[in-house]
Design a protein around this motif. Structure first.
Motif, mmCIF file in Angstrom:
data_model
loop_
_atom_site.group_PDB
_atom_site.id
_atom_site.type_symbol
_atom_site.label_atom_id
_atom_site.label_comp_id
_atom_site.label_asym_id
_atom_site.label_seq_id
_atom_site.Cartn_x
_atom_site.Cartn_y
_atom_site.Cartn_z
ATOM 1 N N PHE A 54 10.596 -13.197 -5.544
ATOM 2 C CA PHE A 54 9.067 -13.110 -6.027
ATOM 3 C C PHE A 54 8.020 -12.722 -4.745
ATOM 4 C CE2 PHE A 54 10.157 -15.826 -9.556
ATOM 5 C CZ PHE A 54 9.548 -14.901 -10.557
ATOM 6 N N ILE A 55 8.218 -13.306 -3.391
ATOM 7 C CA ILE A 55 7.582 -12.989 -2.451
ATOM 8 C C ILE A 55 7.759 -11.693 -2.068
ATOM 9 C CG2 ILE A 55 7.463 -13.260 0.018
ATOM 10 C CD1 ILE A 55 7.736 -16.459 -0.599
ATOM 11 N N HIS A 56 8.923 -11.031 -2.202
ATOM 12 C CA HIS A 56 9.072 -9.819 -1.544
ATOM 13 C C HIS A 56 8.772 -8.378 -2.927
ATOM 14 C CE1 HIS A 56 11.020 -6.709 1.025
ATOM 15 N NE2 HIS A 56 11.670 -6.220 0.049
ATOM 16 N N GLY A 57 8.921 -9.122 -4.056
ATOM 17 C CA GLY A 57 8.365 -8.215 -5.067
ATOM 18 C C GLY A 57 6.563 -8.122 -4.963
ATOM 19 N N ALA A 58 6.129 -9.121 -4.443
ATOM 20 C CA ALA A 58 4.673 -8.998 -4.381
ATOM 21 C C ALA A 58 4.290 -7.884 -3.170
ATOM 22 C CB ALA A 58 4.053 -10.390 -4.161
ATOM 23 N N ARG A 59 5.069 -8.510 -2.198
ATOM 24 C CA ARG A 59 4.919 -7.259 -0.852
ATOM 25 C C ARG A 59 5.155 -5.810 -1.195
ATOM 26 N NH1 ARG A 59 8.115 -8.786 4.055
ATOM 27 N NH2 ARG A 59 6.677 -7.317 5.034
ATOM 28 N N LEU A 60 6.371 -5.543 -2.233
ATOM 29 C CA LEU A 60 6.275 -4.337 -2.548
ATOM 30 C C LEU A 60 5.453 -3.738 -3.666
ATOM 31 C CD1 LEU A 60 10.171 -4.502 -3.401
ATOM 32 C CD2 LEU A 60 8.958 -3.443 -1.182
ATOM 33 N N LEU A 61 4.605 -4.487 -4.166
ATOM 34 C CA LEU A 61 3.556 -4.022 -5.245
ATOM 35 C C LEU A 61 2.303 -3.749 -4.282
ATOM 36 C CD1 LEU A 61 3.721 -6.367 -8.080
ATOM 37 C CD2 LEU A 61 4.320 -4.047 -8.142
ATOM 38 N N LEU A 62 2.219 -4.489 -3.282
ATOM 39 C CA LEU A 62 1.212 -4.221 -2.296
ATOM 40 C C LEU A 62 1.285 -3.021 -1.535
ATOM 41 C CD1 LEU A 62 0.360 -7.973 -1.053
ATOM 42 C CD2 LEU A 62 -0.936 -6.539 -2.596
ATOM 43 N N LEU A 63 2.481 -2.517 -0.966
ATOM 44 C CA LEU A 63 2.611 -1.639 -0.415
ATOM 45 C C LEU A 63 2.605 -0.299 -1.322
ATOM 46 C CD1 LEU A 63 4.172 0.124 2.044
ATOM 47 C CD2 LEU A 63 6.345 -0.521 1.112
ATOM 48 N N ASP A 64 3.173 -0.464 -2.514
ATOM 49 C CA ASP A 64 2.829 0.792 -3.563
ATOM 50 C C ASP A 64 1.431 0.936 -3.860
ATOM 51 O OD1 ASP A 64 5.524 1.175 -4.064
ATOM 52 O OD2 ASP A 64 5.540 -0.047 -5.842
ATOM 53 N N ARG A 65 0.654 -0.028 -3.696
ATOM 54 C CA ARG A 65 -0.957 0.141 -4.004
ATOM 55 C C ARG A 65 -1.457 0.863 -2.729
ATOM 56 N NH1 ARG A 65 -2.823 -5.554 -6.489
ATOM 57 N NH2 ARG A 65 -1.751 -5.291 -8.553
ATOM 58 N N ARG A 66 -1.044 0.505 -1.571
ATOM 59 C CA ARG A 66 -1.596 1.031 -0.345
ATOM 60 C C ARG A 66 -1.127 2.586 -0.158
ATOM 61 N NH1 ARG A 66 0.288 -2.907 4.333
ATOM 62 N NH2 ARG A 66 1.693 -3.345 2.640
ATOM 63 N N LEU A 67 0.129 2.736 -0.481
ATOM 64 C CA LEU A 67 0.806 4.248 -0.633
ATOM 65 C C LEU A 67 -0.093 5.077 -1.517
ATOM 66 C CD1 LEU A 67 4.402 3.509 -0.005
ATOM 67 C CD2 LEU A 67 2.868 4.420 1.508
ATOM 68 N N ARG A 68 -0.183 4.549 -2.679
ATOM 69 C CA ARG A 68 -1.160 5.504 -3.719
ATOM 70 C C ARG A 68 -2.602 5.760 -3.242
ATOM 71 N NH1 ARG A 68 0.490 1.810 -8.156
ATOM 72 N NH2 ARG A 68 2.867 2.494 -8.818
ATOM 73 N N ALA A 69 -3.205 4.698 -2.715
ATOM 74 C CA ALA A 69 -4.303 4.693 -2.152
ATOM 75 C C ALA A 69 -4.550 5.760 -1.208
ATOM 76 C CB ALA A 69 -5.099 3.404 -1.788
ATOM 77 N N ARG A 70 -3.664 5.657 -0.282
ATOM 78 C CA ARG A 70 -3.456 6.838 0.826
ATOM 79 C C ARG A 70 -3.044 8.077 0.372
ATOM 80 N NH1 ARG A 70 0.495 5.090 5.625
ATOM 81 N NH2 ARG A 70 -0.685 3.224 5.474
ATOM 82 N N ARG A 71 -2.371 8.231 -0.730
ATOM 83 C CA ARG A 71 -2.059 9.628 -1.158
ATOM 84 C C ARG A 71 -3.489 9.970 -2.021
ATOM 85 N NH1 ARG A 71 2.629 9.868 -5.330
ATOM 86 N NH2 ARG A 71 1.406 8.514 -6.431
ATOM 87 N N ALA A 72 -3.883 9.387 -2.515
ATOM 88 C CA ALA A 72 -5.287 9.907 -3.313
ATOM 89 C C ALA A 72 -6.552 10.251 -2.479
ATOM 90 C CB ALA A 72 -5.946 8.457 -4.166
#
Length: 72
Positions: A54-72
């Protein structure tokens, strides 16, 4: 991908009874006079593996959000 593999292997292997880490833990405990079954050690590893999932899953979700925001 490598981080996911490492987390899965590191925490997942402790839940599997016949893996070397469980047998090593058992052998060290036996040297100290504590007799445990490999299944008991594996069962106690389950909460840690679930928490890591669960901790690593949450970290991956946060990473995905940051990468999407950086790409946009």
């Amino acid at each position: 991908a490598a981080a996911v593999d490492n987390i899965g292997l590191f925490f997942g292997e402790d839940v599997f009874i016949a893996i070397g880490s469980i047998l090593l833990i058992r052998a060290i405990l036996e040297q100290e006079g504590i007799i445990v079954a490999p299944l008991s050690v594996a069962v106690w590893a389950i909460p840690t593996a679930v928490a890591a999932f669960f901790i690593h899953g949450a970290r991956l979700l946060l990473l995905d959000r940051r990468l999407r925001a950086r790409r946009a």
